[in-house]
Scaffold this active site. Structure first.
Site, mmCIF file in Angstrom:
data_model
loop_
_atom_site.group_PDB
_atom_site.id
_atom_site.type_symbol
_atom_site.label_atom_id
_atom_site.label_comp_id
_atom_site.label_asym_id
_atom_site.label_seq_id
_atom_site.Cartn_x
_atom_site.Cartn_y
_atom_site.Cartn_z
ATOM 1 N N LYS A 82 21.482 33.723 23.250
ATOM 2 C CA LYS A 82 22.011 34.063 21.925
ATOM 3 C C LYS A 82 22.080 32.789 21.075
ATOM 4 C CE LYS A 82 25.977 36.610 19.902
ATOM 5 N NZ LYS A 82 27.278 37.241 20.221
ATOM 6 N N SER A 157 27.543 42.076 18.592
ATOM 7 C CA SER A 157 26.739 41.125 17.846
ATOM 8 C C SER A 157 25.580 40.520 18.631
ATOM 9 C CB SER A 157 27.615 39.993 17.334
ATOM 10 O OG SER A 157 28.129 39.226 18.416
ATOM 11 N N SER A 181 30.913 42.335 21.987
ATOM 12 C CA SER A 181 29.584 41.903 21.540
ATOM 13 C C SER A 181 28.552 41.728 22.642
ATOM 14 C CB SER A 181 29.683 40.596 20.746
ATOM 15 O OG SER A 181 30.150 40.854 19.455
#
Lengths: 480, 90
Positions: A82, A157, A181
């Site tokens: 990420k 997310s 997330s």
């Protein structure tokens, strides 16, 4: 070469084959890069694909294997990261214009550990800007599409990391989970996603959103792979003073005992309503599956669960408004020139942050401002205590709890419009875990409406990862 | 307006209007916690009961100055360069 490359779809099998010299890391990487070339333009999981870097790392690993050296438990395994975790000399953007093309001067601890274990960084994945969102629609660099249905969101997310694993761009990925997330996008993309206990994995080099809630964890296609990654990245780190100062038992070892006989599996009888029927139907199957495997079902109450959304959307923005004060145009990232520092700060932040980030900074600033602090932030911290206490009571009667991960399957891109509250409700079932600091994971468990993946969430108390992984593995086995 | 100033965000009037109405909607939702009796509840600021985390007082390698400054919007003489901060009527 005894093993056909195409049969190696898990990190565990790839590492084993690379370590034994059965396959080359270079071939493994090329196979995943080929998949990226085919589908990435449709999915948009990545902010950056590290084609040449990945090939170089793979060649170095192959040379080590040829020289007879131990290359680590993730030897030759491509991993997607990420894009809110720092990689030295490699752009780290948080999907924000304010950090566009910023190259960190250091590596996050998880990056160091993955690299020492022989993993190969294949790309930096898309996210909601600064991890604020549940759909990866709030990225400054475009929306990530769900590989199972391109008109749907991948969740968020960590939507890019979930989509990367679901699309076969990498067998494993890392995400961060502040209110769901990791788990929610894992559910929507049909992969495994784990948020460990707060402090299980070092946050050093994870760009902070809400420091008392953030935790790094893996995405994988199997429970065993998730355990393998956590065994590598978990454990105390002196660079993160909130990391738990003790060693964790190996979760791969834990999984060697597959028995769940006598495990107490809790149903939260006062769970807030809001999940779609196709999702609750799968949850019921999950309860039945564990009971059939020998677990004991128990009823528990978590009365403060219903207030978690309120507590979270005061605490997380409050912490974010403080953490994001560092993006002021002085030391890194964007600067909009102005006559004095205050004007420069305000102009830089207005130009660099997107609408959701601004909204949360405003909300957090308000909740912390003189005259409102006690009524909002102060009360939210007390509600947080009630939630943690309620869970602790529940875990006297239950080893793990099962809930839906997400109230719905993946929803159409653009369908939540400009209604922040509707989006916030996506995390109804994942948020309480972060407030309590407990572990939680989403296990892919069949499909719901329109044939889209449904995830079941397994929760446990502080450092209850062992029971959580065993229960998750029992669910996984029933699907095979 | 005041919150935007505190948050160092130079929002335009449209953004202020939109944010104000959205925040009002959220605060209305957040009123659900008024139903709870929180009188004797101890606030919980973080999940794990750690305190006073120390390390040995030894010199360790820090970040490389030139690498850090290379990423700064403006640098001069090995330092971050910023607009004037003194002598302004703020």
């Amino acid at each position: 070469m005894n093993t056909p490359l195409s049969s190696l779809t898990t990190a565990t099998s790839i590492a084993q084959a690379v370590r034994s010299g059965d396959v080359c890391a270079a071939d493994v990487v090329d196979r995943y890069l080929a998949q990226i070339v085919i589908r990435e333009s449709d999915v948009h999981a990545f902010n950056l694909v590290l084609t040449e870097e990945a090939r170089q790392t793979a060649a170095a690993i192959d040379a080590e294997v040829a020289a007879g050296r131990d290359v680590g438990p993730l030897a030759g395994v491509p991993i997607a990261l990420k894009d809110n975790m720092c990689t030295r000399g490699i752009p780290t953007t948080c999907s924000s214009k304010i950090l566009n093309n910023w190259k960190p001067p250091y590596d996050a601890t998880v990056v160091d550990r993955l690299s020492a274990a022989g993993a190969i960084l294949i790309g930096k994945t898309n996210l909601d800007e600064f991890a604020m969102g549940s759909s990866t629609e709030n990225s400054a660099f475009g929306v990530t599409h769900n590989p199972h249905a391109l008109d749907r969101v991948a969740g968020g997310s960590s939507g890019g990391s979930a989509a990367a694993v679901a699309a076969g761009f990498a067998p494993i990925a890392l995400g961060s989970d502040t209110g769901g997330s990791i788990r929610q996008p894992a559910a929507l993309c049909g992969v495994v996603g784990v948020k460990p206990t707060y402090g299980y994995v070092s946050r050093y080099g994870l760009i902070a959103f809400a420091s008392s809630l953030d935790q790094i964890g893996p995405f994988a296609t199997t429970i065993e792979d998730a355990a393998l990654v956590l065994d590598v990245i978990g454990g105390h780190d002196p660079q993160d003073s909130t990391s738990i100062p003790q060693a964790h038992p190996s979760l791969r070892q834990v999984l060697r005992t597959q028995d769940v006989t006598g495990m107490r599996v809790g149903r939260i009888t006062d769970l807030p309503e809001g999940a779609d029927p196709d999702v609750t139907e799968r949850l019921e199957v999950a309860f039945d599956t564990l009971r059939a495997a020998g677990a004991v079902l128990v009823d528990v109450q978590v009365p403060a669960f219903a207030y978690a959304l309120t507590a979270y959307y005061l605490i997380a923005p409050a912490e974010a408004s403080s953490n994001l004060a560092r993006f002021d145009g002085v030391r890194y990232g964007l600067r909009v020139p102005a006559a004095d520092t205050n004007a420069m700060y305000s102009a830089t932040r207005a130009a660099g942050f997107g609408p959701e980030v601004k909204r949360r900074i405003m909300l957090g600033t308000y909740a912390l401002s003189a005259g409102y602090y006690d009524a909002y932030y102060g009360r939210a911290l007390k509600v947080r205590r009630l939630i943690a206490d309620d869970f602790d009571r529940a875990y006297r009667d239950a080893d793990v709890l099962l809930t839906p991960t997400s109230p719905t399957v993946a929803f159409p891109i653009g369908s939540k419009g400009d209604n922040p509250l509707a989006m916030y409700l996506c995390d109804l079932y994942t948020i309480p875990t972060n407030l309590a600091g407990h572990p939680g994971m989403s296990v892919p468990f069949g499909t719901g409406a329109d044939g889209l993946p449904v995830g079941v969430q397994v929760l446990a108390g502080t450092l209850g990862e062992a029971a959580m992984f065993r229960a998750a593995a029992a669910l996984e086995r029933s699907m095979q | 307006m005041k919150v935007a100033k505190l948050a160092r965000l130079d929002l335009d009037p449209d953004e202020i209007d939109r944010t104000t109405s959205q925040l009002a909607g959220m605060l209305e939702h957040f009123a659900d916690m008024d139903a709870l009796d929180l009188t004797d509840v101890v606030p919980m600021t973080q999940p794990y009961p750690l305190r006073n985390v120390f390390r040995e007082d030894v010199v360790v390698e820090g970040l490389l100055r030139d690498e850090v400054l290379a990423e700064a919007p403006a640098a001069e003489d090995h330092r971050f360069r910023v607009p004037p901060i003194l002598g302004l009527d703020l």
